[in-house]
Structures are given as C-alpha cells and as structure tokens.
Write a protein that holds these residues in place. Structure first.
Motif, PDB file in Angstrom:
ATOM      1  N   LEU A 169       0.408  14.016   7.173  1.00  0.00           N
ATOM      2  CA  LEU A 169       0.897  12.849   6.959  1.00  0.00           C
ATOM      3  C   LEU A 169       0.560  11.163   7.517  1.00  0.00           C
ATOM      4  O   LEU A 169       0.183  10.246   7.092  1.00  0.00           O
ATOM      5  N   ALA A 170       0.371  11.930   8.843  1.00  0.00           N
ATOM      6  CA  ALA A 170      -0.326  10.413   9.657  1.00  0.00           C
ATOM      7  C   ALA A 170      -1.654  10.277   9.052  1.00  0.00           C
ATOM      8  O   ALA A 170      -2.140   8.853   9.400  1.00  0.00           O
ATOM      9  N   LEU A 171      -2.662  11.277   8.855  1.00  0.00           N
ATOM     10  CA  LEU A 171      -3.987  11.017   8.467  1.00  0.00           C
ATOM     11  C   LEU A 171      -4.018  10.124   7.354  1.00  0.00           C
ATOM     12  O   LEU A 171      -4.755   9.124   7.069  1.00  0.00           O
ATOM     13  N   VAL A 172      -3.251  10.651   6.413  1.00  0.00           N
ATOM     14  CA  VAL A 172      -3.183   9.798   5.059  1.00  0.00           C
ATOM     15  C   VAL A 172      -2.710   8.512   5.077  1.00  0.00           C
ATOM     16  O   VAL A 172      -3.225   7.416   4.636  1.00  0.00           O
ATOM     17  N   TRP A 173      -1.511   8.373   6.146  1.00  0.00           N
ATOM     18  CA  TRP A 173      -1.081   6.900   6.349  1.00  0.00           C
ATOM     19  C   TRP A 173      -2.088   6.036   7.069  1.00  0.00           C
ATOM     20  O   TRP A 173      -2.215   4.880   6.483  1.00  0.00           O
ATOM     21  N   TRP A 174      -2.821   6.729   7.945  1.00  0.00           N
ATOM     22  CA  TRP A 174      -3.935   5.786   8.589  1.00  0.00           C
ATOM     23  C   TRP A 174      -5.046   5.694   7.396  1.00  0.00           C
ATOM     24  O   TRP A 174      -5.692   4.407   7.438  1.00  0.00           O
ATOM     25  N   LEU A 175      -5.399   6.316   6.463  1.00  0.00           N
ATOM     26  CA  LEU A 175      -6.415   5.917   5.403  1.00  0.00           C
ATOM     27  C   LEU A 175      -5.758   4.826   4.721  1.00  0.00           C
ATOM     28  O   LEU A 175      -6.488   4.102   4.173  1.00  0.00           O
ATOM     29  N   TRP A 176      -4.385   4.978   4.332  1.00  0.00           N
ATOM     30  CA  TRP A 176      -3.946   4.021   3.494  1.00  0.00           C
ATOM     31  C   TRP A 176      -3.958   2.703   4.189  1.00  0.00           C
ATOM     32  O   TRP A 176      -3.974   1.748   3.502  1.00  0.00           O
ATOM     33  N   LEU A 177      -3.399   2.575   5.365  1.00  0.00           N
ATOM     34  CA  LEU A 177      -3.444   1.251   6.159  1.00  0.00           C
ATOM     35  C   LEU A 177      -4.886   0.601   6.202  1.00  0.00           C
ATOM     36  O   LEU A 177      -4.913  -0.282   6.165  1.00  0.00           O
ATOM     37  N   ASN A 178      -5.862   1.557   6.383  1.00  0.00           N
ATOM     38  CA  ASN A 178      -7.416   0.960   6.304  1.00  0.00           C
ATOM     39  C   ASN A 178      -7.464   0.168   4.770  1.00  0.00           C
ATOM     40  O   ASN A 178      -8.131  -0.859   4.924  1.00  0.00           O
ATOM     41  N   GLN A 179      -6.747   0.444   3.856  1.00  0.00           N
ATOM     42  CA  GLN A 179      -7.099  -0.011   2.689  1.00  0.00           C
ATOM     43  C   GLN A 179      -6.212  -1.234   2.569  1.00  0.00           C
ATOM     44  O   GLN A 179      -6.576  -2.142   1.537  1.00  0.00           O
ATOM     45  N   ALA A 218     -10.738  -4.198  12.564  1.00  0.00           N
ATOM     46  CA  ALA A 218     -11.320  -3.424  11.473  1.00  0.00           C
ATOM     47  C   ALA A 218     -12.800  -3.274  11.879  1.00  0.00           C
ATOM     48  O   ALA A 218     -13.382  -4.029  12.250  1.00  0.00           O
ATOM     49  N   ARG A 219     -13.229  -2.344  11.303  1.00  0.00           N
ATOM     50  CA  ARG A 219     -14.675  -1.761  11.502  1.00  0.00           C
ATOM     51  C   ARG A 219     -15.509  -2.717  10.557  1.00  0.00           C
ATOM     52  O   ARG A 219     -15.080  -2.917   9.494  1.00  0.00           O
ATOM     53  N   VAL A 220     -16.644  -3.182  11.001  1.00  0.00           N
ATOM     54  CA  VAL A 220     -17.496  -3.841  10.176  1.00  0.00           C
ATOM     55  C   VAL A 220     -17.976  -3.217   8.990  1.00  0.00           C
ATOM     56  O   VAL A 220     -18.600  -1.853   9.262  1.00  0.00           O
ATOM     57  N   SER A 221     -17.845  -3.403   7.723  1.00  0.00           N
ATOM     58  CA  SER A 221     -18.403  -2.666   6.537  1.00  0.00           C
ATOM     59  C   SER A 221     -19.112  -3.089   5.736  1.00  0.00           C
ATOM     60  O   SER A 221     -18.972  -4.638   5.431  1.00  0.00           O
ATOM     61  N   SER A 222     -20.048  -2.596   5.106  1.00  0.00           N
ATOM     62  CA  SER A 222     -20.915  -3.158   4.186  1.00  0.00           C
ATOM     63  C   SER A 222     -20.289  -2.781   2.617  1.00  0.00           C
ATOM     64  O   SER A 222     -21.170  -2.880   1.721  1.00  0.00           O
ATOM     65  N   ALA A 223     -19.198  -2.167   2.599  1.00  0.00           N
ATOM     66  CA  ALA A 223     -18.501  -1.854   1.273  1.00  0.00           C
ATOM     67  C   ALA A 223     -18.777  -2.669   0.194  1.00  0.00           C
ATOM     68  O   ALA A 223     -18.307  -3.980   0.561  1.00  0.00           O
ATOM     69  N   ARG A 224     -18.715  -2.447  -0.740  1.00  0.00           N
ATOM     70  CA  ARG A 224     -18.647  -3.385  -2.113  1.00  0.00           C
ATOM     71  C   ARG A 224     -17.594  -3.100  -2.870  1.00  0.00           C
ATOM     72  O   ARG A 224     -17.418  -1.845  -3.207  1.00  0.00           O
ATOM     73  N   VAL A 225     -16.578  -3.785  -3.332  1.00  0.00           N
ATOM     74  CA  VAL A 225     -15.690  -3.471  -4.128  1.00  0.00           C
ATOM     75  C   VAL A 225     -15.902  -3.443  -5.665  1.00  0.00           C
ATOM     76  O   VAL A 225     -16.727  -4.276  -5.990  1.00  0.00           O
ATOM     77  N   ILE A 250      -9.249  13.067  -2.420  1.00  0.00           N
ATOM     78  CA  ILE A 250      -9.617  11.999  -1.389  1.00  0.00           C
ATOM     79  C   ILE A 250     -10.930  12.267  -0.769  1.00  0.00           C
ATOM     80  O   ILE A 250     -11.831  11.544  -0.700  1.00  0.00           O
ATOM     81  N   TRP A 251     -11.100  13.551  -0.229  1.00  0.00           N
ATOM     82  CA  TRP A 251     -12.598  13.895   0.391  1.00  0.00           C
ATOM     83  C   TRP A 251     -13.331  13.861  -0.739  1.00  0.00           C
ATOM     84  O   TRP A 251     -14.567  13.250  -0.309  1.00  0.00           O
ATOM     85  N   VAL A 252     -13.607  14.116  -1.921  1.00  0.00           N
ATOM     86  CA  VAL A 252     -14.738  14.111  -2.926  1.00  0.00           C
ATOM     87  C   VAL A 252     -14.878  12.823  -3.003  1.00  0.00           C
ATOM     88  O   VAL A 252     -16.146  12.119  -3.039  1.00  0.00           O
ATOM     89  N   PHE A 253     -13.906  11.971  -3.290  1.00  0.00           N
ATOM     90  CA  PHE A 253     -13.809  10.466  -3.545  1.00  0.00           C
ATOM     91  C   PHE A 253     -14.541   9.797  -2.454  1.00  0.00           C
ATOM     92  O   PHE A 253     -15.492   9.104  -2.677  1.00  0.00           O
ATOM     93  N   SER A 254     -14.380  10.051  -1.233  1.00  0.00           N
ATOM     94  CA  SER A 254     -14.838   9.279   0.047  1.00  0.00           C
ATOM     95  C   SER A 254     -16.230   9.576   0.182  1.00  0.00           C
ATOM     96  O   SER A 254     -17.125   8.880   0.820  1.00  0.00           O
ATOM     97  N   GLN A 256     -12.291   0.767  -5.581  1.00  0.00           N
ATOM     98  CA  GLN A 256     -11.482   0.725  -4.246  1.00  0.00           C
ATOM     99  C   GLN A 256      -9.841   0.671  -5.008  1.00  0.00           C
ATOM    100  O   GLN A 256      -9.374   1.283  -4.083  1.00  0.00           O
ATOM    101  N   LYS A 257      -9.753   0.186  -5.930  1.00  0.00           N
ATOM    102  CA  LYS A 257      -8.386   0.328  -6.549  1.00  0.00           C
ATOM    103  C   LYS A 257      -7.988   1.738  -6.911  1.00  0.00           C
ATOM    104  O   LYS A 257      -6.763   2.112  -6.601  1.00  0.00           O
ATOM    105  N   ALA A 258      -9.029   2.462  -7.492  1.00  0.00           N
ATOM    106  CA  ALA A 258      -8.694   3.813  -7.692  1.00  0.00           C
ATOM    107  C   ALA A 258      -8.336   4.561  -6.517  1.00  0.00           C
ATOM    108  O   ALA A 258      -7.451   5.647  -6.622  1.00  0.00           O
ATOM    109  N   TYR A 259      -9.089   4.421  -5.507  1.00  0.00           N
ATOM    110  CA  TYR A 259      -9.063   5.112  -4.359  1.00  0.00           C
ATOM    111  C   TYR A 259      -7.846   4.655  -3.619  1.00  0.00           C
ATOM    112  O   TYR A 259      -6.981   5.644  -3.206  1.00  0.00           O
ATOM    113  N   SER A 260      -7.356   3.503  -3.663  1.00  0.00           N
ATOM    114  CA  SER A 260      -6.012   3.068  -3.061  1.00  0.00           C
ATOM    115  C   SER A 260      -4.834   4.020  -3.884  1.00  0.00           C
ATOM    116  O   SER A 260      -3.751   4.305  -3.271  1.00  0.00           O
TER     117      SER A 260
END
Length: 332
Positions: free
Chosen positions: A141-151, A325-332, A85-89, A2-6
C-alpha cells in the motif's frame, strides 16, 4: 499517457486498501484457514460444495472458505494491476515521471507477499509469518501511495533548506508508526487483543499485572503446530497487549504533538495534512479503546486496521511533501 498511468495507480491504490481490509476481516473472523490449501480451496478454484474427508482433515466451513477465497481473488487482482504498473513504467519510462526502480520494488514486494500468503496457510498461521504478511500488505500500500503522490501531490515548499527539523520529526513519526503496526500485527496473530479483558486503562484490575515477556516475543515456528486461536498462556498475551498499549500511547503523544506543532505554525506549506493526521489519530485511538471495552467487535477491529492504513498514508504524505521532486525530462 500520464493520465492513463495515473488512473491505473488510483485503481491499484483503492484495491490495495481494500485487500488490507479484507485480510483483516478474514483474520479477525477466524477464516485464515478457511481453505487449508493454496492457491485453491480444497483443490478447487472456488469453494466446493463438499470435500473428501480422507484427503482433507479440516472440515469444510463454507462461510469461512468464501471469506478466504474472496480475499485471495482480490489479492490476485491487485497483483495483476501491479504487474501492469511495472510493464507500464518500463514500456513508457521515457514519458513518465519517475523511474522504474520503485515499480520494480513494488512488483518484488507483491511477489514475496504472495509467497507469504501461501506460507500463512502451510505454516498454520504461524505468528511471524502472518505478521510479515500483514507488514507486506502495508508495504505494498505504501509503495503504491508513494507512486501516486509522485504523480499527483504538490510539494509543500521550495524552501527545502528550512524544513530540516520537520523532516526529522516526520521521519521519526513514520518509523514509530511502523513499529506500532508491527506490534498490532503481533497482538492480533497471538489473539492478545482482549488479554486484559474489557478493562481500560487498567488490566486485570492493575496498571501492570503479571506478564511473561520472555515468552511473548519468541520468533520461532514449531512444525505441525496449529497456531489458530493462539498457543501462548495469558501472561504472555498480557505482555504483548501491554506493549501494544504503551506503543499506542507513544504514537498518540508523538504524532498528536507533531500535528499540533505544525498547525501552530499557521503555514500554508503543509496544507490540510496536519489536520487530517490529528483527526485520523483520534479516530484510531478511539477504535483501539473500543476494541478493548467492547470485547473486540468484528466491525470495530476491522476498522482499526483500516485506521492504521489511513494513518500510514497520512504520515507518508507528510514525508513525501518535504522533499523536492526529481528533475525529470518526462513528456506528458
């Protein structure tokens, strides 16, 4: 993970903002056709020392060519980061917050943005193409910002059912701002920023001078026409300029009123966002007025584009915080 993605998102966000500023600087310094071909420059990956006059009718202006190529290098690097970002996601989709839909949309946007960059050159700065290219940059810019805000961005409140009114007002602010950014792009691509001279709030000594609205908003393209420095007569440019002024007034009143209303609530739910919104709004309006009265200084005009980007980020942050926020089962 998660940190690397951020970190990747943060780097991409900073570069996306820089690309918008570089694009504005390139356009405002009349370097949009500094390289008459794409993606290279006079057939080279870098600016050549000399060109074949028989092959290229446009003479080489080294300074303008380098401005254009630096912008292309930055945009190309941004595209590679977005691909990352796409490959990572996709690769780590089970371990990251969110899904792959928005990164996929971001990748599609930047690919189309690259095509618009090519058409900007091959269509000789056609205003609809250049305006779409500007909007594509802001969308990226807006889409990258939204992804950043999600994190990174905490939500404003868990009492979402009480925020319906604020949600509507915030969405209205976003739509209004997008419309004004489009008007700003149309004003810039038609070289209409100084259509009223250096007068403000008057225009040619009048509140509403003679204007040609019929010709001002025609979305066509004439093959072979060079749109550098504009092709419209001054009455049409005046009409564009006046519409941009009216749009700015509407945005100022609406966004300023929204910020003051949120501040008056004395609620911790919105954090510092209303204060930042008010500050950026005042700076942006001041830059816009300065563009007129000082006859479009390059630095001020470039900062005006940056101000529009920062205003968009602020309004997006407000909208983002108003939804759970969406309910997520993501593991950090």
């Amino acid at each position: 993970m998660q940190k690397a993605y951020s970190i990747l998102l943060s780097l991409t966000l900073g570069l996306a903002l820089l690309v918008i500023v570089l694009g504005a600087y390139t356009r405002l310094s009349d370097a949009g056709l500094g390289c008459p071909d794409w993606p290279g420059c006079y057939g080279h990956l870098a600016v050549p020392e000399a060109v074949d006059g028989a092959q290229f009718q446009r003479p080489l202006e080294t300074g303008k060519a380098w401005k254009e190529m630096i912008h292309r290098y930055a945009a190309g690097t941004l595209g590679m980061l977005i691909l990352g970002i796409w490959v990572f996601s996709v690769w780590f989709r089970r371990r990251l917050v969110g899904g792959v839909l928005m990164p996929s949309l971001l990748l599609g946007t930047v690919l189309f943005q690259a095509a618009l960059g090519m058409w900007t050159v091959t269509h000789l700065l056609s205003p609809p193409i250049v305006t779409a290219h500007l909007l594509g940059g802001f969308t990226t810019l807006a889409l990258v910002w939204w992804l950043w805000l999600n994190q990174h961005r905490p939500r404003f409140s868990t009492l979402y059912h009480q925020l319906t009114t604020v949600r509507g007002l915030a969405l209205g602010a976003l739509l209004l701002l997008i419309g004004q950014i489009l008007l700003g792009g149309w004003t810039s691509t038609h070289y209409a920023a100084v259509a009223c001279g250096v007068e403000f709030p008057l225009c040619h000594g009048e509140w509403w001078p003679a204007s040609d609205f019929r010709s001002a908003f025609v979305f066509d393209w004439q093959p072979g026409t060079n749109y550098e420095f504009g092709t419209l007569d001054n009455p049409a440019r005046t009409a564009i300029h006046l519409m941009h002024r009216l749009g700015a007034l509407l945005v100022f009143v609406y966004l300023g009123g929204l910020a003051l209303w949120l501040i008056s609530k004395r609620s911790v739910l919105f954090g510092s966002v209303p204060y930042v919104l008010l500050l950026v709004l005042f700076i942006q309006v001041s830059l816009g007025i300065s563009n007129v009265v000082f006859a479009l200084p390059l630095v001020v005009a470039t900062l005006h584009t940056l101000g529009a980007a920062l205003l968009l980020l602020t309004v997006l942050a407000l909208n983002h915080g108003l939804y759970p926020a969406r309910v997520s089962s993501a593991r950090v």
